[in-house]
Write an enzyme that holds these catalytic residues in place. Structure first.
Site, PDB file in Angstrom:
ATOM      1  N   PRO A 100       0.825  -1.211   0.000  1.00 24.95           N
ATOM      2  CA  PRO A 100       0.000   0.000   0.000  1.00 24.95           C
ATOM      3  C   PRO A 100       0.864   1.267   0.000  1.00 24.95           C
ATOM      4  CG  PRO A 100      -0.164  -1.138   2.104  1.00 24.95           C
ATOM      5  CD  PRO A 100       0.656  -2.006   1.202  1.00 24.95           C
ATOM      6  N   GLU A 101       0.481   2.235  -0.818  1.00 25.44           N
ATOM      7  CA  GLU A 101       1.180   3.522  -0.886  1.00 25.44           C
ATOM      8  C   GLU A 101       0.279   4.583  -0.246  1.00 25.44           C
ATOM      9  OE1 GLU A 101       2.693   3.991  -4.938  1.00 25.44           O
ATOM     10  OE2 GLU A 101       2.885   1.824  -5.095  1.00 25.44           O
TER      11      GLU A 101
ATOM     12  N   HIS B 178      -2.996 -16.296   9.685  1.00 28.11           N
ATOM     13  CA  HIS B 178      -2.293 -15.072   9.282  1.00 28.11           C
ATOM     14  C   HIS B 178      -2.700 -13.876  10.144  1.00 28.11           C
ATOM     15  CE1 HIS B 178      -0.707 -17.189   5.890  1.00 28.11           C
ATOM     16  NE2 HIS B 178      -1.892 -17.404   5.369  1.00 28.11           N
TER      17      HIS B 178
ATOM     18  N   ARG C 199       2.479 -11.932   4.872  1.00 30.31           N
ATOM     19  CA  ARG C 199       3.934 -11.958   4.750  1.00 30.31           C
ATOM     20  C   ARG C 199       4.645 -11.679   6.074  1.00 30.31           C
ATOM     21  NH1 ARG C 199       4.929 -10.932  -0.846  1.00 30.31           N
ATOM     22  NH2 ARG C 199       7.139 -11.090  -0.400  1.00 30.31           N
TER      23      ARG C 199
END
Ligand code: ZN
Length: 276
Positions: free
Chosen positions: A2-3, A93, A112
């Site tokens: 995400p930016e 997760h 991740r």
């Protein structure tokens, strides 16, 4: 990853969801996400009993503001927050759980596990890493073409690499840097010290416009990004170059190329963005 537009969207949705909620318990299943304090038990002790007061954004970081402390959170590749009922099932997760006194829970999910959380007493976080080294916010009055020019003068690196490193201006990642460079007609491998004043002015304007546009559209939904209410952004439909290598340039109808710049896949138009 995400930016700025995606993090801003998460910030706005989280603000609606968690402000006013009091933490009664914290469960951390993957301690490495908590970077500060070193000891997870100390993290839990500090935040339990506090109420969320607000959510802010600095660059691509979220600031989850409590009464006395602030959690500086970076989602990195795949991090996501979700507000659920405490009864709802979760998968392996899901790594951090903030349980509230009203039967709901804020859960941090990260496939991740690259995301991070740093806890600081409110007020000192901007002077400490990871926030201390960040450049200007792109929507602030302080981010001007002159600031960009000053930063560019100091280095002989490639323009894309400099814009990604967050030291002059924050918020750009691989998607929006490729878009801004295309719109400004600047080749991603141009050495910053060779950029002319008018090019820098154009680039400055396109950085701001591209990010604003994307915020207004809720960010881009590429791969798995969704905001904290499970909604998707729509800016992916407005992209000129990112993810379009081999396709037609929307300006000149030529073919878009893909190269690697500073280790990052980079899409650009060899006709509209000449490396001179
Ligand atoms: Zn073109």
């Amino acid at each position: 990853m995400p930016e700025l537009p995606e993090v801003e969207t998460v910030k706005r949705t989280l603000e609606e969801l968690i402000v006013g909620k009091r933490i009664t318990n914290v469960l951390v299943k993957w301690p490495k996400i908590i970077k500060k304090p070193d000891d997870v038990e100390a993290f839990k002790m500090k935040v339990i009993g506090q109420t969320f007061k607000g959510v802010r954004r600095r660059g691509k970081f979220l600031k989850l503001i409590l009464e006395d402390d602030v959690i500086v959170s970076h989602l990195r590749m795949e991090g996501k927050y979700k507000l659920t009922s405490i009864e709802e099932e979760f998968d392996h997760h899901t790594h951090v759980f903030f349980t509230f006194d009203d039967g709901t829970e804020l859960r941090y999910h990260d496939v991740r596990k690259f995301g991070t959380m740093h806890l600081f007493p409110i007020g000192i976080e901007e002077n400490e890493l990871p926030l201390a080294q960040l450049g200007y916010e792109p929507f602030s009055d302080q981010f001007t073409p002159e600031v960009l020019q000053q930063g560019f003068k100091k280095t002989s690196r490639k323009v894309k690499t400099v814009l990604l490193d967050q030291t002059i201006v924050v918020g750009l990642g691989n998607i929006y840097v490729d878009e801004a460079l295309f719109k400004a007609g600047i080749h991603p491998e141009r050495v910053t010290s060779t950029l002319k004043e008018n090019e820098i002015e154009e680039l400055h304007a396109e950085i701001v416009n591209t990010l604003k546009d994307a915020v207004n559209k809720g960010g881009s939904t590429i791969r798995s990004y969704v905001n904290s209410q499970g909604k998707v952004g729509t800016y992916q439909d407005s992209l000129y170059v990112y993810g379009r290598a081999g396709q037609e340039c929307k300006r000149c109808n030529g073919e878009l190329s893909k190269i690697v710049v500073g280790g990052r896949g980079t899409t650009f138009c060899p006709a509209c963005q000449i490396n001179e």
